[in-house]
Scaffold this motif. Structure first.
Motif, PDB file in Angstrom:
ATOM      1  N   VAL A  93      -4.086 -29.704  14.218  1.00 46.91           N
ATOM      2  CA  VAL A  93      -3.234 -28.539  14.426  1.00 46.91           C
ATOM      3  C   VAL A  93      -4.050 -27.267  14.222  1.00 46.91           C
ATOM      4  O   VAL A  93      -4.772 -27.133  13.222  1.00 46.91           O
ATOM      5  N   ALA A  94      -3.938 -26.330  15.156  1.00 46.04           N
ATOM      6  CA  ALA A  94      -4.612 -25.041  15.041  1.00 46.04           C
ATOM      7  C   ALA A  94      -3.761 -24.091  14.209  1.00 46.04           C
ATOM      8  O   ALA A  94      -2.541 -24.015  14.384  1.00 46.04           O
ATOM      9  N   THR A  95      -4.416 -23.368  13.320  1.00 51.28           N
ATOM     10  CA  THR A  95      -3.696 -22.415  12.462  1.00 51.28           C
ATOM     11  C   THR A  95      -3.971 -20.977  12.856  1.00 51.28           C
ATOM     12  O   THR A  95      -3.354 -20.053  12.326  1.00 51.28           O
ATOM     13  N   GLY A  96      -4.922 -20.759  13.773  1.00 49.98           N
ATOM     14  CA  GLY A  96      -5.326 -19.400  14.081  1.00 49.98           C
ATOM     15  C   GLY A  96      -6.301 -18.899  13.029  1.00 49.98           C
ATOM     16  O   GLY A  96      -6.483 -19.513  11.969  1.00 49.98           O
ATOM     17  N   GLY A  97      -6.931 -17.790  13.281  1.00 49.91           N
ATOM     18  CA  GLY A  97      -7.884 -17.256  12.314  1.00 49.91           C
ATOM     19  C   GLY A  97      -9.159 -18.063  12.305  1.00 49.91           C
ATOM     20  O   GLY A  97      -9.497 -18.771  13.252  1.00 49.91           O
ATOM     21  N   ALA A  98      -9.875 -17.973  11.176  1.00 51.74           N
ATOM     22  CA  ALA A  98     -11.178 -18.626  11.072  1.00 51.74           C
ATOM     23  C   ALA A  98     -11.268 -19.519   9.845  1.00 51.74           C
ATOM     24  O   ALA A  98     -12.358 -19.794   9.350  1.00 51.74           O
ATOM     25  N   GLY A  99     -10.119 -19.974   9.347  1.00 51.96           N
ATOM     26  CA  GLY A  99     -10.118 -20.795   8.135  1.00 51.96           C
ATOM     27  C   GLY A  99     -10.733 -22.164   8.348  1.00 51.96           C
ATOM     28  O   GLY A  99     -10.744 -22.705   9.460  1.00 51.96           O
TER      29      GLY A  99
END
Length: 238
Positions: A93-99
């Protein structure tokens, strides 16, 4: 014809891409399928035996073609995919950002959440799996070392093309494929036992297998699992 170690034969020679390999520890002629490379590997204990394994391969041409035709297509590490981890289906799952990627228990099962897009997302997910692999394999290696009264070894994690692990008793080092962590935990534990046992016996003699059995019991189901599902693990991230 003079054959040599590492030589590749044209596909028309046997109907499939073929690579010749010399393994001094091999006790017989054998053929294995390298699903990742898309080729059959003909193994002999010495270069002078390579001609014999090529002749043997001619009798197994249909089998080699069938096995290569069955090889698993690559599975990218991208949002929406489901990959195995510890033997369980795990959603990406993608969360967005760069975490960084992290593993969580979702309401419908395990989930790997990660930032980044495209190759950055895939790299974060792969780095997480490698960290988990190192953690588990080091722990199981140390457990089996204690059982056998062996001294510590240096453990490294790699992405080998076909071998799940290797042991170098002379410099006390063991290398594992990180992909085995996608298998059920008992299979990864067997792999650790398999490599640690080589510190006692460097071959695959009956005495060696008795050491493996001491560590994990009946090893045949684990070996069978890797034969049947290993190609799928090597396809992840391709």
């Amino acid at each position: 014809m003079q054959y040599r170690n590492g030589q590749r034969l044209p596909p028309e020679a046997l109907g499939v891409p073929v690579r010749l390999s010399v393994n001094p520890r091999a006790r017989r002629l054998s053929i294995r399928i390298d699903a990742r490379a898309g080729e059959a590997v003909l193994v002999a204990p010495s270069e002078r035996k390579l001609g014999e394994v090529v002749a043997f391969a001619h009798t197994k041409a249909d089998w080699m073609r069938q096995r290569l035709a069955e090889r698993v297509e690559g599975q990218p590490l991208e949002p929406g995919e489901t990959i195995p981890l510890f033997g369980r289906d795990t959603r990406l799952v993608a969360t967005g950002g760069a975490g960084a990627a992290r593993l969580i228990d979702g309401p419908e099962g395990p989930v790997i959440q990660s930032g980044g897009e495209g190759e950055a997302f895939a790299r974060r997910v792969e780095n997480l799996i490698k960290r988990l692999a190192r953690q588990v394999l080091v722990e199981r290696t140390e457990h089996h070392l204690r059982t056998l009264g062996q001294k510590p070894v240096r453990v490294s994690i790699a992405d080998t093309k076909s071998r799940w692990g290797s042991c170098s008793p002379h410099n006390r080092s063991i290398r594992y494929s990180w992909r085995v962590i996608m298998a059920p935990p008992a299979v990864a534990d067997y792999l650790a036992a398999h490599e640690v046992a080589h510190l006692v016996h460097a071959d695959h003699s009956p005495a060696y297998w008795s050491v493996v059995a001491r560590l994990v019991g009946d090893h045949r189901p684990f070996r069978k699992w890797l034969r049947e599902h290993g190609a799928a693990l090597h396809a992840v991230g391709r």
